[in-house]
Design a protein around this motif. Sequence first.
Motif, PDB file in Angstrom:
ATOM      1  N   LEU A 114      -8.017   7.643   6.405  1.00 54.32           N
ATOM      2  CA  LEU A 114      -8.318   8.395   7.748  1.00 54.32           C
ATOM      3  C   LEU A 114      -9.716   8.146   8.240  1.00 54.32           C
ATOM      4  N   ALA A 115     -10.523   8.554   7.115  1.00 53.65           N
ATOM      5  CA  ALA A 115     -12.006   8.560   7.322  1.00 53.65           C
ATOM      6  C   ALA A 115     -12.559   7.015   7.681  1.00 53.65           C
ATOM      7  N   THR A 116     -11.725   5.973   7.008  1.00 52.99           N
ATOM      8  CA  THR A 116     -12.334   4.703   7.289  1.00 52.99           C
ATOM      9  C   THR A 116     -11.763   4.216   8.507  1.00 52.99           C
ATOM     10  N   ALA A 117     -10.599   4.889   9.129  1.00 49.81           N
ATOM     11  CA  ALA A 117     -10.016   4.328  10.246  1.00 49.81           C
ATOM     12  C   ALA A 117     -10.756   5.126  11.493  1.00 49.81           C
ATOM     13  N   ALA A 118     -11.227   6.249  11.169  1.00 49.96           N
ATOM     14  CA  ALA A 118     -11.988   6.873  11.952  1.00 49.96           C
ATOM     15  C   ALA A 118     -13.384   6.139  12.435  1.00 49.96           C
ATOM     16  N   ARG A 119     -14.043   5.804  11.240  1.00 46.05           N
ATOM     17  CA  ARG A 119     -15.107   5.137  11.384  1.00 46.05           C
ATOM     18  C   ARG A 119     -15.053   3.867  11.931  1.00 46.05           C
ATOM     19  N   ALA A 120     -14.008   3.095  11.781  1.00 49.13           N
ATOM     20  CA  ALA A 120     -13.784   1.565  12.616  1.00 49.13           C
ATOM     21  C   ALA A 120     -13.359   1.869  14.055  1.00 49.13           C
ATOM     22  N   ARG A 121     -12.635   3.237  14.366  1.00 52.53           N
ATOM     23  CA  ARG A 121     -11.933   3.482  15.588  1.00 52.53           C
ATOM     24  C   ARG A 121     -10.733   2.652  15.529  1.00 52.53           C
ATOM     25  N   ARG A 122      -9.895   2.372  14.687  1.00 50.77           N
ATOM     26  CA  ARG A 122      -8.963   1.605  14.415  1.00 50.77           C
ATOM     27  C   ARG A 122      -7.817   2.338  13.551  1.00 50.77           C
ATOM     28  N   LEU A 123      -6.501   2.150  14.048  1.00 49.83           N
ATOM     29  CA  LEU A 123      -5.526   2.589  13.252  1.00 49.83           C
ATOM     30  C   LEU A 123      -4.063   1.816  13.284  1.00 49.83           C
ATOM     31  N   PRO A 124      -4.339   0.574  12.578  1.00 48.92           N
ATOM     32  CA  PRO A 124      -3.257  -0.455  12.550  1.00 48.92           C
ATOM     33  C   PRO A 124      -1.825   0.265  12.655  1.00 48.92           C
TER      34      PRO A 124
ATOM     35  N   ALA B  20       0.801  -1.142  -0.123  1.00 54.32           N
ATOM     36  CA  ALA B  20       0.006  -0.146   0.065  1.00 54.32           C
ATOM     37  C   ALA B  20       0.916   1.194  -0.021  1.00 54.32           C
ATOM     38  N   GLY B  21       1.926   1.317   0.779  1.00 51.30           N
ATOM     39  CA  GLY B  21       2.863   2.569   0.757  1.00 51.30           C
ATOM     40  C   GLY B  21       3.564   2.640  -0.448  1.00 51.30           C
ATOM     41  N   LEU B  22       3.984   1.754  -1.182  1.00 45.88           N
ATOM     42  CA  LEU B  22       4.520   1.724  -2.386  1.00 45.88           C
ATOM     43  C   LEU B  22       3.594   2.290  -3.465  1.00 45.88           C
ATOM     44  N   ALA B  23       2.509   1.611  -3.434  1.00 46.73           N
ATOM     45  CA  ALA B  23       1.404   2.090  -4.584  1.00 46.73           C
ATOM     46  C   ALA B  23       1.001   3.474  -4.275  1.00 46.73           C
ATOM     47  N   CYS B  24       0.695   3.859  -3.064  1.00 52.49           N
ATOM     48  CA  CYS B  24       0.410   5.175  -2.596  1.00 52.49           C
ATOM     49  C   CYS B  24       1.613   6.333  -2.946  1.00 52.49           C
ATOM     50  N   GLY B  25       2.836   5.790  -2.861  1.00 51.88           N
ATOM     51  CA  GLY B  25       3.955   6.778  -3.241  1.00 51.88           C
ATOM     52  C   GLY B  25       4.061   6.919  -4.796  1.00 51.88           C
ATOM     53  N   LEU B  26       3.753   5.667  -5.719  1.00 53.95           N
ATOM     54  CA  LEU B  26       3.827   5.926  -7.159  1.00 53.95           C
ATOM     55  C   LEU B  26       2.481   6.623  -7.453  1.00 53.95           C
ATOM     56  N   ALA B  27       1.442   6.549  -6.779  1.00 52.75           N
ATOM     57  CA  ALA B  27       0.395   7.459  -7.152  1.00 52.75           C
ATOM     58  C   ALA B  27       0.706   8.680  -7.001  1.00 52.75           C
ATOM     59  N   LEU B  28       1.344   9.264  -5.844  1.00 55.35           N
ATOM     60  CA  LEU B  28       1.718  10.551  -5.421  1.00 55.35           C
ATOM     61  C   LEU B  28       2.897  11.207  -6.609  1.00 55.35           C
ATOM     62  N   LEU B  29       3.634  10.341  -7.011  1.00 54.65           N
ATOM     63  CA  LEU B  29       4.536  10.578  -8.216  1.00 54.65           C
ATOM     64  C   LEU B  29       3.519  10.807  -9.342  1.00 54.65           C
ATOM     65  N   SER B  30       2.469  10.531  -9.699  1.00 58.30           N
ATOM     66  CA  SER B  30       1.607  10.634 -10.766  1.00 58.30           C
ATOM     67  C   SER B  30       0.863  11.611 -11.008  1.00 58.30           C
ATOM     68  N   LYS B  31       0.243  12.027  -9.876  1.00 65.11           N
ATOM     69  CA  LYS B  31      -0.624  13.260  -9.908  1.00 65.11           C
ATOM     70  C   LYS B  31      -0.767  13.760  -8.263  1.00 65.11           C
ATOM     71  N   TYR B  32      -0.826  14.916  -7.870  1.00 66.61           N
ATOM     72  CA  TYR B  32      -0.850  15.409  -6.546  1.00 66.61           C
ATOM     73  C   TYR B  32      -2.156  14.929  -5.971  1.00 66.61           C
ATOM     74  N   PRO B  33      -3.540  14.899  -6.535  1.00 67.96           N
ATOM     75  CA  PRO B  33      -4.622  14.477  -6.111  1.00 67.96           C
ATOM     76  C   PRO B  33      -4.630  13.235  -5.262  1.00 67.96           C
ATOM     77  N   ALA B  34      -3.575  12.445  -5.665  1.00 67.33           N
ATOM     78  CA  ALA B  34      -3.408  11.232  -4.860  1.00 67.33           C
ATOM     79  C   ALA B  34      -3.369  11.105  -3.558  1.00 67.33           C
ATOM     80  N   VAL B  35      -3.106  12.294  -2.880  1.00 73.25           N
ATOM     81  CA  VAL B  35      -3.059  12.693  -1.464  1.00 73.25           C
ATOM     82  C   VAL B  35      -4.575  12.427  -0.913  1.00 73.25           C
ATOM     83  N   LEU B  36      -5.537  12.428  -1.988  1.00 74.63           N
ATOM     84  CA  LEU B  36      -6.827  12.019  -1.244  1.00 74.63           C
ATOM     85  C   LEU B  36      -6.904  10.849  -0.762  1.00 74.63           C
ATOM     86  N   LEU B  37      -6.075   9.886  -1.128  1.00 71.31           N
ATOM     87  CA  LEU B  37      -5.887   8.456  -0.567  1.00 71.31           C
ATOM     88  C   LEU B  37      -5.674   8.380   0.914  1.00 71.31           C
ATOM     89  N   GLY B  38      -5.093   9.332   1.354  1.00 64.45           N
ATOM     90  CA  GLY B  38      -4.787   9.533   2.827  1.00 64.45           C
ATOM     91  C   GLY B  38      -6.019   9.998   3.572  1.00 64.45           C
TER      92      GLY B  38
END
Length: 443
Positions: free
Chosen positions: A154-164, A132-150
């Motif tokens: 975070l919205a999913t982690a907040a809903r689950a009240r869990r941050l692995p 996931a980290g490598l894919a997110c990094g390559l997405a950021l190297l592709s286009k700045y809106p990839a930051v929305l993946l974060g």
Amino acid sequence: MKACLALLGVAMVARLALSLGTDVYFDTAYYWQWARHLAWGYYDHPPMVAWLIAALGLRGTALLCGAGTVAAVWGLARDVYGNREVAWRAAALWSVVPAGVVAGVWATPDSPLLLFWTLALWALWRERWVWAGLACGLALLSKYPAVLLGLVFLATAARARRLPWGAWLTGALALLCFVPVVLWNARHEWVGFLFQLRHGFGGRGGWASFGQYLAGQLALGGPVLFPVALVYAVRGPREQFLLRMAAAVPLLFFGYAAARTPGEANWPAAAYVAACVGVAGMRPVWQRAVAVSGLAVVLAVGSHVFFPVLRVEQRDTVLWRTHGWSVLRELATPERLFPGLEARNVAAIYAPDYQLASQVAYYAGAVTHTGPPARFSQYDLWPPPALTPGQEVLWVMEEGGPGPPDELTDRFTAMSDAVELVSGYQGRPLHRFWVWRLWGLKH
């Protein structure tokens, strides 16, 4: 299953036909220019599209990224539902999303973004934190809106009240991949970041630009998929909250941006990846509606590209963008346009915008640069052509544009009359270019 394979086959044929049967798109020519000057960043976007074009070529980049995204959607849907049949439905649905088709035909930053965005969602779903980290990094190297993946995660982690704990590794790897782009921007007065902020939020928006955004989504997202994506984001299965946020966040974020400034319809294209996976698990009637409406848009536009029937009173934008640019090959032999000129003396060809300068570079193989009234672009970060006594330049513009600017004519003692280059397609006039020759360089 047979219907899915048929849909995938039709979509593949459509992509190949559009890729091989049209001229180079002007934005794609701009990114081709980047590929000739490889760096860690560019004025408009991060460097991934340039790297891929340098390695795979224009058509190879688009087609391979497009095929890879379809395959990644299949894998994501298979793991979400645990069912290969649903996976084939998701892949077939994505294959006819107009925005995805465009990114799979013409190499733009969306081409790698959609691929790595999908791979990142797949890895996050499976909680494979390194991938996931490598894919997110390559997405950021592709286009700045990839930051929305974060934001999605975070919205999913907040809903689950869990941050692995592994999620911290994902974030660290993604940021590590992106550090060179930050350093490049720091060395260039943060031009890439500032351009995106101004481009996304700095204009005058309002209801008109927001309406254009909605119309663009109905066209590039799909007349059925766009509203269904909104419904899925709000009322989809609870266990698919990650995918629901991956559909909702880009649509909401760029909808807000569209209310601030006129935007581009392709900006939230990544939202439709998750939407297709969600629709694949819905009732068959929705799947058929999404597939038929998306394919109808693709085939309608594609047929007009090759067999135009409709008459457009003003400029036919679809034909203008896809045909007629190859006439610029005439500039590779300027002595045919200007008798007495020696081609080896032409040091550069100037144009009033970066798109035309890039098309000239691609088709004529010439050194090009921009001049007023061109907006600031990557050309302004590259050094201008060095001119020496005895060398000449050309100025080319499309009909209705300005003649050679004073900044250029003041450097020469003589200028020719304009020579006309005209192109068309199937009897439709498309482009009318004017070319000037300037010589007698002043010391």
